[in-house]
Write an enzyme that holds these catalytic residues in place. Structure first.
Site, PDB file in Angstrom:
ATOM      1  N   HIS A   7      54.425 -37.276  14.347  1.00  0.00           N
ATOM      2  CA  HIS A   7      54.681 -37.858  15.676  1.00  0.00           C
ATOM      3  C   HIS A   7      54.421 -39.352  15.695  1.00  0.00           C
ATOM      4  O   HIS A   7      53.728 -39.893  14.844  1.00  0.00           O
ATOM      5  CB  HIS A   7      53.848 -37.172  16.757  1.00  0.00           C
ATOM      6  CG  HIS A   7      52.357 -37.349  16.626  1.00  0.00           C
ATOM      7  ND1 HIS A   7      51.566 -36.506  15.880  1.00  0.00           N
ATOM      8  CD2 HIS A   7      51.508 -38.262  17.154  1.00  0.00           C
ATOM      9  CE1 HIS A   7      50.309 -36.901  15.956  1.00  0.00           C
ATOM     10  NE2 HIS A   7      50.230 -37.975  16.716  1.00  0.00           N
ATOM     11  N   GLU A  43      47.912 -35.915  27.502  1.00  0.00           N
ATOM     12  CA  GLU A  43      49.054 -36.177  26.625  1.00  0.00           C
ATOM     13  C   GLU A  43      50.139 -35.119  26.705  1.00  0.00           C
ATOM     14  O   GLU A  43      49.904 -34.002  27.170  1.00  0.00           O
ATOM     15  CB  GLU A  43      48.547 -36.286  25.187  1.00  0.00           C
ATOM     16  CG  GLU A  43      47.791 -35.031  24.756  1.00  0.00           C
ATOM     17  CD  GLU A  43      48.119 -34.599  23.365  1.00  0.00           C
ATOM     18  OE1 GLU A  43      49.313 -34.352  23.087  1.00  0.00           O
ATOM     19  OE2 GLU A  43      47.194 -34.485  22.551  1.00  0.00           O
ATOM     20  N   GLN A  59      54.565 -38.365  20.972  1.00  0.00           N
ATOM     21  CA  GLN A  59      53.335 -38.023  21.697  1.00  0.00           C
ATOM     22  C   GLN A  59      53.076 -39.120  22.726  1.00  0.00           C
ATOM     23  O   GLN A  59      52.799 -40.268  22.373  1.00  0.00           O
ATOM     24  CB  GLN A  59      52.157 -37.946  20.717  1.00  0.00           C
ATOM     25  CG  GLN A  59      50.824 -37.592  21.388  1.00  0.00           C
ATOM     26  CD  GLN A  59      49.674 -37.569  20.391  1.00  0.00           C
ATOM     27  OE1 GLN A  59      49.584 -38.418  19.508  1.00  0.00           O
ATOM     28  NE2 GLN A  59      48.774 -36.602  20.533  1.00  0.00           N
ATOM     29  N   HIS A  83      50.026 -45.303  17.578  1.00  0.00           N
ATOM     30  CA  HIS A  83      49.733 -44.831  16.214  1.00  0.00           C
ATOM     31  C   HIS A  83      50.897 -44.025  15.648  1.00  0.00           C
ATOM     32  O   HIS A  83      51.788 -43.603  16.371  1.00  0.00           O
ATOM     33  CB  HIS A  83      48.436 -44.007  16.175  1.00  0.00           C
ATOM     34  CG  HIS A  83      48.500 -42.712  16.941  1.00  0.00           C
ATOM     35  ND1 HIS A  83      48.151 -42.600  18.269  1.00  0.00           N
ATOM     36  CD2 HIS A  83      48.873 -41.458  16.561  1.00  0.00           C
ATOM     37  CE1 HIS A  83      48.293 -41.338  18.662  1.00  0.00           C
ATOM     38  NE2 HIS A  83      48.742 -40.629  17.649  1.00  0.00           N
ATOM     39  N   GLU A 133      47.309 -41.516  11.642  1.00  0.00           N
ATOM     40  CA  GLU A 133      46.723 -40.192  11.867  1.00  0.00           C
ATOM     41  C   GLU A 133      47.285 -39.212  10.841  1.00  0.00           C
ATOM     42  O   GLU A 133      48.488 -39.237  10.557  1.00  0.00           O
ATOM     43  CB  GLU A 133      47.074 -39.734  13.296  1.00  0.00           C
ATOM     44  CG  GLU A 133      46.575 -38.337  13.674  1.00  0.00           C
ATOM     45  CD  GLU A 133      47.026 -37.916  15.085  1.00  0.00           C
ATOM     46  OE1 GLU A 133      47.573 -38.773  15.827  1.00  0.00           O
ATOM     47  OE2 GLU A 133      46.838 -36.737  15.417  1.00  0.00           O
TER      48      GLU A 133
HETATM   49  N1  CMX Z   1      46.624 -49.970  16.419  1.00  0.00           N
HETATM   50  C1  CMX Z   1      46.337 -51.083  15.699  1.00  0.00           C
HETATM   51  N2  CMX Z   1      45.178 -51.793  15.848  1.00  0.00           N
HETATM   52  C2  CMX Z   1      44.304 -51.325  16.763  1.00  0.00           C
HETATM   53  C3  CMX Z   1      44.527 -50.175  17.531  1.00  0.00           C
HETATM   54  C4  CMX Z   1      45.760 -49.486  17.342  1.00  0.00           C
HETATM   55  N3  CMX Z   1      46.056 -48.391  18.031  1.00  0.00           N
HETATM   56  N4  CMX Z   1      43.473 -49.971  18.360  1.00  0.00           N
HETATM   57  C5  CMX Z   1      42.610 -50.967  18.118  1.00  0.00           C
HETATM   58  N5  CMX Z   1      43.098 -51.778  17.157  1.00  0.00           N
HETATM   59  C6  CMX Z   1      42.478 -53.001  16.631  1.00  0.00           C
HETATM   60  C7  CMX Z   1      42.153 -53.944  17.766  1.00  0.00           C
HETATM   61  O1  CMX Z   1      43.266 -54.753  18.090  1.00  0.00           O
HETATM   62  C8  CMX Z   1      40.997 -54.728  17.211  1.00  0.00           C
HETATM   63  O2  CMX Z   1      41.462 -55.740  16.370  1.00  0.00           O
HETATM   64  P1  CMX Z   1      40.937 -57.255  16.536  1.00  0.00           P
HETATM   65  O3  CMX Z   1      39.451 -57.161  16.248  1.00  0.00           O
HETATM   66  O4  CMX Z   1      41.693 -58.001  15.491  1.00  0.00           O
HETATM   67  O5  CMX Z   1      41.234 -57.617  17.951  1.00  0.00           O
HETATM   68  C9  CMX Z   1      40.264 -53.713  16.349  1.00  0.00           C
HETATM   69  O6  CMX Z   1      41.222 -52.685  16.043  1.00  0.00           O
HETATM   70  C10 CMX Z   1      39.089 -53.098  17.080  1.00  0.00           C
HETATM   71  O7  CMX Z   1      39.575 -52.626  18.317  1.00  0.00           O
HETATM   72  P2  CMX Z   1      38.700 -52.388  19.622  1.00  0.00           P
HETATM   73  O8  CMX Z   1      39.582 -52.588  20.800  1.00  0.00           O
HETATM   74  O9  CMX Z   1      37.411 -53.165  19.541  1.00  0.00           O
HETATM   75  O10 CMX Z   1      38.409 -50.855  19.576  1.00  0.00           O
HETATM   76  P3  CMX Z   1      37.392 -50.009  18.709  1.00  0.00           P
HETATM   77  O11 CMX Z   1      36.986 -50.678  17.430  1.00  0.00           O
HETATM   78  O12 CMX Z   1      36.332 -49.506  19.609  1.00  0.00           O
HETATM   79  O13 CMX Z   1      38.367 -48.786  18.361  1.00  0.00           O
HETATM   80  C11 CMX Z   1      39.695 -47.586  16.825  1.00  0.00           C
HETATM   81  C12 CMX Z   1      39.488 -48.925  17.534  1.00  0.00           C
HETATM   82  C13 CMX Z   1      41.008 -47.640  16.068  1.00  0.00           C
HETATM   83  C14 CMX Z   1      38.524 -47.332  15.874  1.00  0.00           C
HETATM   84  C15 CMX Z   1      39.745 -46.480  17.942  1.00  0.00           C
HETATM   85  O14 CMX Z   1      40.832 -46.739  18.788  1.00  0.00           O
HETATM   86  C16 CMX Z   1      39.836 -45.076  17.390  1.00  0.00           C
HETATM   87  O15 CMX Z   1      38.850 -44.491  16.974  1.00  0.00           O
HETATM   88  N6  CMX Z   1      41.054 -44.478  17.392  1.00  0.00           N
HETATM   89  C17 CMX Z   1      41.251 -43.125  16.899  1.00  0.00           C
HETATM   90  C18 CMX Z   1      41.237 -42.107  18.026  1.00  0.00           C
HETATM   91  C19 CMX Z   1      42.391 -42.263  18.968  1.00  0.00           C
HETATM   92  O16 CMX Z   1      43.125 -43.254  18.961  1.00  0.00           O
HETATM   93  N7  CMX Z   1      42.595 -41.215  19.838  1.00  0.00           N
HETATM   94  C20 CMX Z   1      43.685 -41.185  20.807  1.00  0.00           C
HETATM   95  C21 CMX Z   1      44.905 -40.457  20.260  1.00  0.00           C
HETATM   96  C22 CMX Z   1      44.653 -38.972  20.120  1.00  0.00           C
HETATM   97  C23 CMX Z   1      45.766 -38.185  19.422  1.00  0.00           C
HETATM   98  O17 CMX Z   1      46.642 -38.758  18.771  1.00  0.00           O
HETATM   99  O18 CMX Z   1      45.734 -36.930  19.496  1.00  0.00           O
HETATM  100 CO    CO Z   2      48.441 -38.533  17.690  1.00  0.00          CO
END
Ligand code: CMX
Ligand code: CO
Length: 140
Positions: A7, A43, A59, A83, A133
């Protein structure tokens, strides 16, 4: 290692509005709606196509609150692609193989994803800015 694109995850402010857009514009059909408290999202999965490697979806993701992963993303970047989820046969095996190459895993062990899948995220900073993912679909 990857069987298909499982997805594409798309962040939005209003799930119902976005579902209506994808249905009326592209003719996609919703096959599942869930609230995943642990992931902080409301979602919907919309069916795109069935292939040899399995099924692909869109998604659509609405955050449950501003402090969630998707909530923070929306505040920083606005709506759009959040993502990519790749289908794998064995998520634990894929996690170990990828971690051994120096890519940081966000999840230490697989978590619950849409429609009974086992999922794990890779850190976007180690994947060229793409939140990635891994998705192991449940056995039929
Ligand atoms: N794609 C690319 N970069 C991303 C991002 C994304 N989706 N989300 C955050 N970032 C980047 C930010 O831009 C930031 O970069 P800079 O420091 O250069 O500005 C950096 O990562 C840190 O971002 P943040 O806003 O401070 O956020 P966190 O570190 O707290 O979290 C992340 C970032 C990726 C660890 C967190 O979003 C995560 O754990 N994601 C996985 C879980 C998830 O997304 N769940 C929802 C979807 C569920 C599903 O698919 O079922
Ligand atoms: Co997903």
């Amino acid at each position: 290692m990857f069987l298909r694109i499982d997805h594409v995850g798309i962040a939005c402010h209003n799930l119902e509005e976005k579902i209506e857009f994808y249905e009326s514009t592209f003719g996609l059909v919703v096959v599942s709606r869930e609230v995943n408290e642990a992931q902080g999202v409301r979602e919907a999965m919309l069916h795109v196509a069935d292939g040899e490697g399995g099924t692909s979806y869109v998604q659509l993701l609405e955050p449950l609150s501003p402090e969630t992963a998707v909530g923070k993303f929306l505040a920083k970047r606005g709506e759009g692609v959040h993502h990519i989820g790749y289908g794998v046969a064995d998520v634990s095996k894929a996690m170990a193989e990828i971690a051994a190459k120096g890519v940081r895993l966000i999840d230490e062990r697989p978590r619950h994803g849409s429609m009974g899948a086992s999922i794990a995220f890779l850190h976007p900073k180690d994947v060229g800015g793409v939140l990635t993912e891994l998705v192991e679909a449940p056995r039929a």
